[in-house]
Design a protein around this motif. Structure first.
Motif, mmCIF file in Angstrom:
data_model
loop_
_atom_site.group_PDB
_atom_site.id
_atom_site.type_symbol
_atom_site.label_atom_id
_atom_site.label_comp_id
_atom_site.label_asym_id
_atom_site.label_seq_id
_atom_site.Cartn_x
_atom_site.Cartn_y
_atom_site.Cartn_z
ATOM 1 N N LEU A 44 92.548 43.076 45.057
ATOM 2 C CA LEU A 44 91.160 43.506 44.873
ATOM 3 C C LEU A 44 90.267 42.325 44.501
ATOM 4 O O LEU A 44 89.163 42.183 45.029
ATOM 5 N N CYS A 45 90.745 41.491 43.603
ATOM 6 C CA CYS A 45 89.960 40.336 43.172
ATOM 7 C C CYS A 45 89.615 39.442 44.354
ATOM 8 O O CYS A 45 88.457 39.029 44.515
ATOM 9 N N GLY A 46 90.592 39.131 45.181
ATOM 10 C CA GLY A 46 90.331 38.289 46.347
ATOM 11 C C GLY A 46 89.294 38.909 47.262
ATOM 12 O O GLY A 46 88.363 38.228 47.711
ATOM 13 N N MET A 47 89.435 40.197 47.516
ATOM 14 C CA MET A 47 88.508 40.861 48.440
ATOM 15 C C MET A 47 87.111 41.030 47.852
ATOM 16 O O MET A 47 86.133 41.035 48.587
ATOM 17 N N ILE A 48 87.010 41.160 46.555
ATOM 18 C CA ILE A 48 85.713 41.393 45.923
ATOM 19 C C ILE A 48 85.032 40.084 45.517
ATOM 20 O O ILE A 48 83.845 39.891 45.763
ATOM 21 N N LEU A 101 87.478 39.572 58.517
ATOM 22 C CA LEU A 101 88.410 40.429 59.250
ATOM 23 C C LEU A 101 88.282 41.859 58.745
ATOM 24 O O LEU A 101 87.870 42.098 57.607
ATOM 25 N N ASN A 102 88.663 42.801 59.579
ATOM 26 C CA ASN A 102 88.762 44.203 59.194
ATOM 27 C C ASN A 102 89.586 44.293 57.912
ATOM 28 O O ASN A 102 90.596 43.600 57.768
ATOM 29 N N ILE A 103 89.171 45.144 56.981
ATOM 30 C CA ILE A 103 89.818 45.212 55.670
ATOM 31 C C ILE A 103 91.318 45.488 55.757
ATOM 32 O O ILE A 103 92.112 44.874 55.046
ATOM 33 N N MET A 104 91.722 46.396 56.621
ATOM 34 C CA MET A 104 93.141 46.738 56.732
ATOM 35 C C MET A 104 93.936 45.576 57.319
ATOM 36 O O MET A 104 95.032 45.258 56.848
ATOM 37 N N PHE A 105 93.390 44.917 58.334
ATOM 38 C CA PHE A 105 94.064 43.778 58.954
ATOM 39 C C PHE A 105 94.188 42.637 57.940
ATOM 40 O O PHE A 105 95.252 42.026 57.818
ATOM 41 N N ALA A 106 93.105 42.369 57.200
ATOM 42 C CA ALA A 106 93.131 41.313 56.180
ATOM 43 C C ALA A 106 94.144 41.646 55.090
ATOM 44 O O ALA A 106 94.878 40.764 54.618
ATOM 45 N N LEU A 107 94.211 42.912 54.706
ATOM 46 C CA LEU A 107 95.146 43.339 53.667
ATOM 47 C C LEU A 107 96.595 43.176 54.115
ATOM 48 O O LEU A 107 97.420 42.614 53.389
#
Length: 172
Positions: A44-48, A101-107
């Protein structure tokens, strides 16, 4: 409050969550390796907040957990997890925030990349100590034992990130 101070406070909150969640899971037994509670705040930290905060939060959180609670044991698990979670924080921030990137693909890429780093670190640390690295055991521990945690991450993280992004647009 300036943006950098605000982000540092948020990063500290992610570290705190990364300390508290595993503590509660370990109170119910050795559920940490199944539910992977320390991974969630780092991803979450990385994405936010982005890759710079993600890498720091990812590296610090397992080491602090190890020093404060003894879980995970510092060697080899804590050191390996520090590198794995730093990779999660870096990759999730870089792929989602920088490369868009799309959130799911990046995840999924972040989760695979972190596990790849974990495998390399476990190999290096175990061989350096004179132990064997059993690839099948690593795969079982990383993908099979943590399957529930992986599913939780794939469901929870996109929902939380999108809700927070929507909240930012509303307040802006």
């Amino acid at each position: 409050m300036n943006s950098k101070t605000n982000n540092m406070i948020k990063a500290a909150i992610f570290i705190a969550i990364g300390l508290i969640l595993p503590y509660f899971f370990h109170m119910v037994g050795m559920a940490g390796p199944v539910f992977l509670p320390m991974h969630i705040p780092v991803l979450l930290c990385g994405m936010i907040l982005g890759w710079k905060y993600g890498i720091v939060v990812g590296f610090i959180t397992p080491l602090l957990n190890s020093f404060l609670t003894g879980m995970p044991p510092l060697f080899p698990t804590g050191i390996s997890m520090a590198c794995e979670l730093a990779a999660y924080g870096f990759l999730s921030g870089y792929l989602y925030k920088e490369k868009r990137l799309n959130i799911m693909f990046a995840l999924v890429l972040s989760m695979l990349g972190g596990r790849f780093i974990s495998g390399i670190m476990n190999y290096i640390l175990l061989i350096a100590k004179g132990n064997n690295f059993v690839f099948k055991a690593f795969l079982m521990g990383t993908f099979v034992k943590g399957f529930i945690g992986i599913i939780i991450q794939l469901i929870l993280i996109p929902v939380v990130v999108k809700a927070l992004e929507k909240g930012e647009k509303v307040t802006a």
